[in-house]
Design an enzyme around this catalytic site. Structure first.
Site, short mmCIF file in Angstrom:
data_model
loop_
_atom_site.label_atom_id
_atom_site.label_comp_id
_atom_site.label_asym_id
_atom_site.label_seq_id
_atom_site.Cartn_x
_atom_site.Cartn_y
_atom_site.Cartn_z
N ASP A 1 -1.98 -18.16 -47.76
CA ASP A 1 -0.69 -18.53 -47.16
C ASP A 1 -0.36 -17.83 -45.84
OD1 ASP A 1 -0.67 -19.85 -49.57
OD2 ASP A 1 1.11 -18.89 -50.38
N GLU A 48 1.16 -22.64 -49.18
CA GLU A 48 2.23 -23.01 -50.11
C GLU A 48 3.10 -24.03 -49.38
OE1 GLU A 48 4.67 -19.79 -51.56
OE2 GLU A 48 6.03 -21.16 -52.62
N LYS A 81 -0.96 -25.83 -52.18
CA LYS A 81 -0.55 -25.48 -53.54
C LYS A 81 0.97 -25.51 -53.62
CE LYS A 81 -0.87 -20.47 -52.68
NZ LYS A 81 0.54 -20.10 -52.78
N LYS A 86 3.01 -20.39 -56.57
CA LYS A 86 2.59 -19.11 -56.00
C LYS A 86 1.10 -18.90 -56.24
CE LYS A 86 6.92 -18.45 -55.00
NZ LYS A 86 7.35 -18.97 -53.68
N VAL A 123 -0.69 -13.24 -47.59
CA VAL A 123 0.69 -12.84 -47.87
C VAL A 123 1.31 -13.73 -48.95
CG1 VAL A 123 1.01 -11.96 -45.53
CG2 VAL A 123 1.60 -14.34 -46.01
N THR A 124 2.33 -13.15 -49.64
CA THR A 124 2.69 -11.76 -49.66
C THR A 124 1.96 -11.09 -50.83
OG1 THR A 124 4.66 -12.10 -51.07
CG2 THR A 124 4.97 -12.21 -48.68
N CYS A 166 2.32 -14.32 -53.84
CA CYS A 166 1.23 -15.31 -53.96
C CYS A 166 -0.15 -14.67 -54.07
CB CYS A 166 1.28 -16.29 -52.80
SG CYS A 166 2.70 -17.40 -52.93
N GLN A 208 -6.12 1.37 -64.60
CA GLN A 208 -6.74 1.11 -65.91
C GLN A 208 -8.18 0.62 -65.76
OE1 GLN A 208 -4.03 -0.81 -68.82
NE2 GLN A 208 -2.64 -1.12 -67.09
#
Ligand code: TIU
Length: 219
Positions: free
Chosen positions: A25, A73, A130, A133, A158-159, A163, A203
């Site tokens: 995007d 987007e 799309k 997001k 971005v961002t 997204c 993790q």
């Protein structure tokens, strides 16, 4: 070609022939005044720092013949793919589909929905519209990648926490190995960018890896 990147939380190796760069995007609607990001009340200048690194990343992928997907987007002009809950959200100065200085806000084909010139697609690169997001929601991205036997995705754009992170989480759940390039992504909220980088690689890499563009061999 096999490449090794010193990433976090650890080494990330990948085959360039089975990798795609997913540039999320990089549109005027998010990066320039008068677009969707601005009408939501954001300071769009916060995203400017990602433009040059994103271009550098695109040029690197082009040199290495890595597949490139540019997402945008944007909604159909009749808003048939825009859920009312999305259009009605918040108290923006203009809503999706309203006329703004770069054409109708977040509508495909309008000036605002197009890419900033630095990150414009070149011939042979995939442009993927799309409505959401995430890059996998209501698109053919999964099939497109499967046909090319792609198993690794490099993300930027971005961002970071909207997204980019949504797309990366969708990809992670679909079994792709995901690497996010730190300088080539930005948020209207710098602390959200940093938090996203941290949560992606926590993790043991619960969502994926992150790396500096400097760590990409040949970038
Ligand atoms: N508002 C915001 O931060 N982002 C979006 O609405 N879309 C994307 O991130 N592309």
């Amino acid at each position: 070609m096999e490449l090794i990147v010193e990433a976090l939380p650890g080494r990330f190796d990948f085959d360039t022939g089975r990798t795609a760069l997913v540039m999320i995007d990089m549109q005027r609607d998010f990066l320039l005044p008068g677009g969707f990001g601005a009408v939501l009340g954001n300071d769009v200048s916060q995203l400017a720092s990602a433009i040059a690194p994103a271009r550098r990343l695109l040029d690197w992928a082009r040199r290495l013949r890595i597949a490139i997907v540019h997402t945008k987007e944007a909604h159909a002009p009749d808003l048939s793919d825009c859920p009312p809950a999305k259009r009605e959200r918040g108290v923006p100065s203009l809503r999706i589909g309203d006329a703004g200085p770069m054409g109708r806000i977040l509508i495909d084909g309008e000036v605002g929905s197009d890419f900033v010139p630095e990150c414009a697609p070149e011939t042979g690169e995939r442009v993927l519209r799309k409505p959401g997001k995430g890059a996998f929601y209501a698109t053919d991205l999964g099939d497109w990648l499967a046909r090319r036997h792609i198993d690794t995705l490099i993300f930027a754009g971005v961002t970071t926490e909207v997204c980019v992170q949504t797309s990366m989480r969708e990809a992670n759940d679909r079994g792709y190995r995901c690497l996010l390039i730190e300088e080539a992504t930005a948020s209207y909220f710098p602390e959200f960018k940093q938090a996203t980088l941290a949560m992606v690689r926590a993790q043991g890499g619960i969502v994926g890896w992150t790396a500096s563009i400097e760590a990409l061999p040949g970038a």
